[in-house]
Design an enzyme around this catalytic site. Structure first.
Site, PDB file in Angstrom:
ATOM      1  N   ASN A   8      36.554 -31.736 -12.200  1.00  0.00           N
ATOM      2  CA  ASN A   8      36.700 -30.621 -11.270  1.00  0.00           C
ATOM      3  C   ASN A   8      36.690 -31.207  -9.857  1.00  0.00           C
ATOM      4  O   ASN A   8      35.629 -31.515  -9.322  1.00  0.00           O
ATOM      5  CB  ASN A   8      35.531 -29.636 -11.471  1.00  0.00           C
ATOM      6  CG  ASN A   8      35.562 -28.499 -10.474  1.00  0.00           C
ATOM      7  OD1 ASN A   8      36.537 -28.320  -9.755  1.00  0.00           O
ATOM      8  ND2 ASN A   8      34.477 -27.737 -10.426  1.00  0.00           N
ATOM      9  N   LYS A  10      37.368 -29.797  -7.157  1.00  0.00           N
ATOM     10  CA  LYS A  10      37.009 -28.802  -6.132  1.00  0.00           C
ATOM     11  C   LYS A  10      38.001 -28.890  -4.964  1.00  0.00           C
ATOM     12  O   LYS A  10      39.177 -29.168  -5.189  1.00  0.00           O
ATOM     13  CB  LYS A  10      35.558 -28.997  -5.689  1.00  0.00           C
ATOM     14  CG  LYS A  10      34.606 -29.034  -6.894  1.00  0.00           C
ATOM     15  CD  LYS A  10      33.168 -28.943  -6.543  1.00  0.00           C
ATOM     16  CE  LYS A  10      32.343 -29.001  -7.816  1.00  0.00           C
ATOM     17  NZ  LYS A  10      30.935 -28.862  -7.583  1.00  0.00           N
ATOM     18  N   HIS A  95      32.857 -20.501 -12.223  1.00  0.00           N
ATOM     19  CA  HIS A  95      32.086 -21.629 -11.676  1.00  0.00           C
ATOM     20  C   HIS A  95      31.021 -21.087 -10.722  1.00  0.00           C
ATOM     21  O   HIS A  95      31.236 -20.090 -10.039  1.00  0.00           O
ATOM     22  CB  HIS A  95      33.028 -22.588 -10.950  1.00  0.00           C
ATOM     23  CG  HIS A  95      32.335 -23.846 -10.542  1.00  0.00           C
ATOM     24  ND1 HIS A  95      31.553 -23.921  -9.416  1.00  0.00           N
ATOM     25  CD2 HIS A  95      32.256 -25.065 -11.132  1.00  0.00           C
ATOM     26  CE1 HIS A  95      31.037 -25.137  -9.324  1.00  0.00           C
ATOM     27  NE2 HIS A  95      31.446 -25.846 -10.364  1.00  0.00           N
ATOM     28  N   GLU A  97      30.111 -21.944  -7.893  1.00  0.00           N
ATOM     29  CA  GLU A  97      30.556 -21.776  -6.494  1.00  0.00           C
ATOM     30  C   GLU A  97      31.387 -20.499  -6.344  1.00  0.00           C
ATOM     31  O   GLU A  97      31.334 -19.837  -5.311  1.00  0.00           O
ATOM     32  CB  GLU A  97      31.322 -23.026  -6.036  1.00  0.00           C
ATOM     33  CG  GLU A  97      30.353 -24.180  -5.782  1.00  0.00           C
ATOM     34  CD  GLU A  97      30.883 -25.554  -6.133  1.00  0.00           C
ATOM     35  OE1 GLU A  97      32.099 -25.752  -6.205  1.00  0.00           O
ATOM     36  OE2 GLU A  97      30.031 -26.458  -6.348  1.00  0.00           O
ATOM     37  N   GLU A 166      26.145 -25.271 -16.560  1.00  0.00           N
ATOM     38  CA  GLU A 166      25.991 -25.963 -15.283  1.00  0.00           C
ATOM     39  C   GLU A 166      24.844 -25.327 -14.498  1.00  0.00           C
ATOM     40  O   GLU A 166      25.054 -24.334 -13.770  1.00  0.00           O
ATOM     41  CB  GLU A 166      27.286 -25.848 -14.464  1.00  0.00           C
ATOM     42  CG  GLU A 166      28.473 -26.475 -15.134  1.00  0.00           C
ATOM     43  CD  GLU A 166      29.513 -26.933 -14.111  1.00  0.00           C
ATOM     44  OE1 GLU A 166      29.842 -28.120 -14.120  1.00  0.00           O
ATOM     45  OE2 GLU A 166      29.956 -26.110 -13.295  1.00  0.00           O
ATOM     46  N   GLY A 172      26.042 -30.854  -7.633  1.00  0.00           N
ATOM     47  CA  GLY A 172      26.222 -31.516  -6.343  1.00  0.00           C
ATOM     48  C   GLY A 172      24.929 -31.964  -5.684  1.00  0.00           C
ATOM     49  O   GLY A 172      24.917 -32.322  -4.507  1.00  0.00           O
ATOM     50  N   SER A 211      25.825 -32.910 -11.617  1.00  0.00           N
ATOM     51  CA  SER A 211      25.464 -34.289 -11.268  1.00  0.00           C
ATOM     52  C   SER A 211      25.630 -35.281 -12.420  1.00  0.00           C
ATOM     53  O   SER A 211      24.846 -36.229 -12.544  1.00  0.00           O
ATOM     54  CB  SER A 211      24.038 -34.346 -10.692  1.00  0.00           C
ATOM     55  OG  SER A 211      23.976 -33.590  -9.500  1.00  0.00           O
TER      56      SER A 211
END
Ligand code: PGA
Length: 251
Positions: A8, A10, A95, A97, A166, A172, A211
């Site tokens: 991904n 991003k 996701h 985000e 996740e 991140g 991560s």
């Protein structure tokens, strides 16, 4: 069932950088790897370029999001119909985000999942708890709600979806879930899928994301219900991403 290892990217990489990355990556990943499927999800602006680059390669193409409608007055959105033309086979949906920064709710994510399947694109449905929810002991409740609503209406067709666990606190941050923490949630999702689909959940892979890197992938993939990875930061570098893939081979 093969593992799925997905990149991904991003909001990273221009068209030129996409070409550069994929040329390096294709040299690394030349031979088919038994039991490992590999997908790369560039930003929308690079999908067309990536589609050309990946023609006749072993690497599958994915998108990072999509709208559930085929076309219409939805400024700034991309439809499944547009993705199909570029040979996009996977789409990352829900996701964290998208949920936390852009306010996507369970009902919209579910519409996207159903639409992707209708158009022959395999959704990777992302679920995960925040740190606060984990500390309050609500992890499994949150996961159950997100999984149930994400796949609502699929019934026995659950096998058409992959799920990525996740944890929001691991994305991140450089702090990954431990193999035990990941396994606990993956096993819970596996049981939940069995109880929902009644028939079989075969074919529905449960990926871990948050991560993941070339150092921790080896231990995480040893867990029984960890069936691949969704990788952000470490997937931006083709060599690091390839190393993660090779750990799955050894598992
Ligand atoms: P990360 O991102 O690997 O940078 O934690 C994972 C993801 O958001 O899919």
């Amino acid at each position: 069932m093969s593992y799925l290892v997905a990149a991904n990217w991003k909001m990273n990489k221009t068209n030129a950088q996409t070409v550069e990355y994929l040329q390096i990556f294709k040299k690394l990943y030349r031979e088919p790897l038994p039991n490992v499927e590999v997908m790369v999800a560039p930003p929308f602006t690079s999908l067309s370029t990536a589609s050309i680059q990946l023609r006749d390669s072993l690497i599958k193409l994915g998108a990072q999001n999509m709208h559930f409608e085929e076309k219409g007055a939805f400024t700034g959105e991309i439809s499944p119909y547009m993705l199909k033309e570029l040979n996009v086979e996977y789409v990352i949906l829900g996701h964290s985000e998208r949920r936390h920064i852009f306010g996507e709710k369970d009902e919209v994510i579910n519409k996207k999942v159903l639409s992707a399947i209708k158009h022959g694109i395999r959704p990777i449905l992302c679920v995960g708890e925040t740190l606060e929810e984990r500390e309050l002991g609500k992890t499994l409740n949150v996961i159950e709600r997100q999984v149930r609503s994400g796949i609502a209406g699929l019934d026995k067709d659950v096998f058409l979806v992959d799920i990525a666990y996740e944890p929001v606190w691991a994305i991140g941050t450089g702090i990954n879930a431990t193999p035990d923490q990941a396994q606990e949630v993956h096993q819970f999702i596996r049981e939940l899928l069995k109880s929902i689909s009644k028939e079989s959940d075969n074919g529905c892979r449960i990926l871990y994301g948050g991560s993941v890197n070339e150092n921790n992938a080896k231990e995480l993939i040893k867990e029984k219900d960890v069936e691949g990875f969704l990788v952000g930061t470490a997937s931006i570098d083709p060599e690091r991403f390839y190393k993660i893939i090779t750990h799955c081979l050894e598992a």
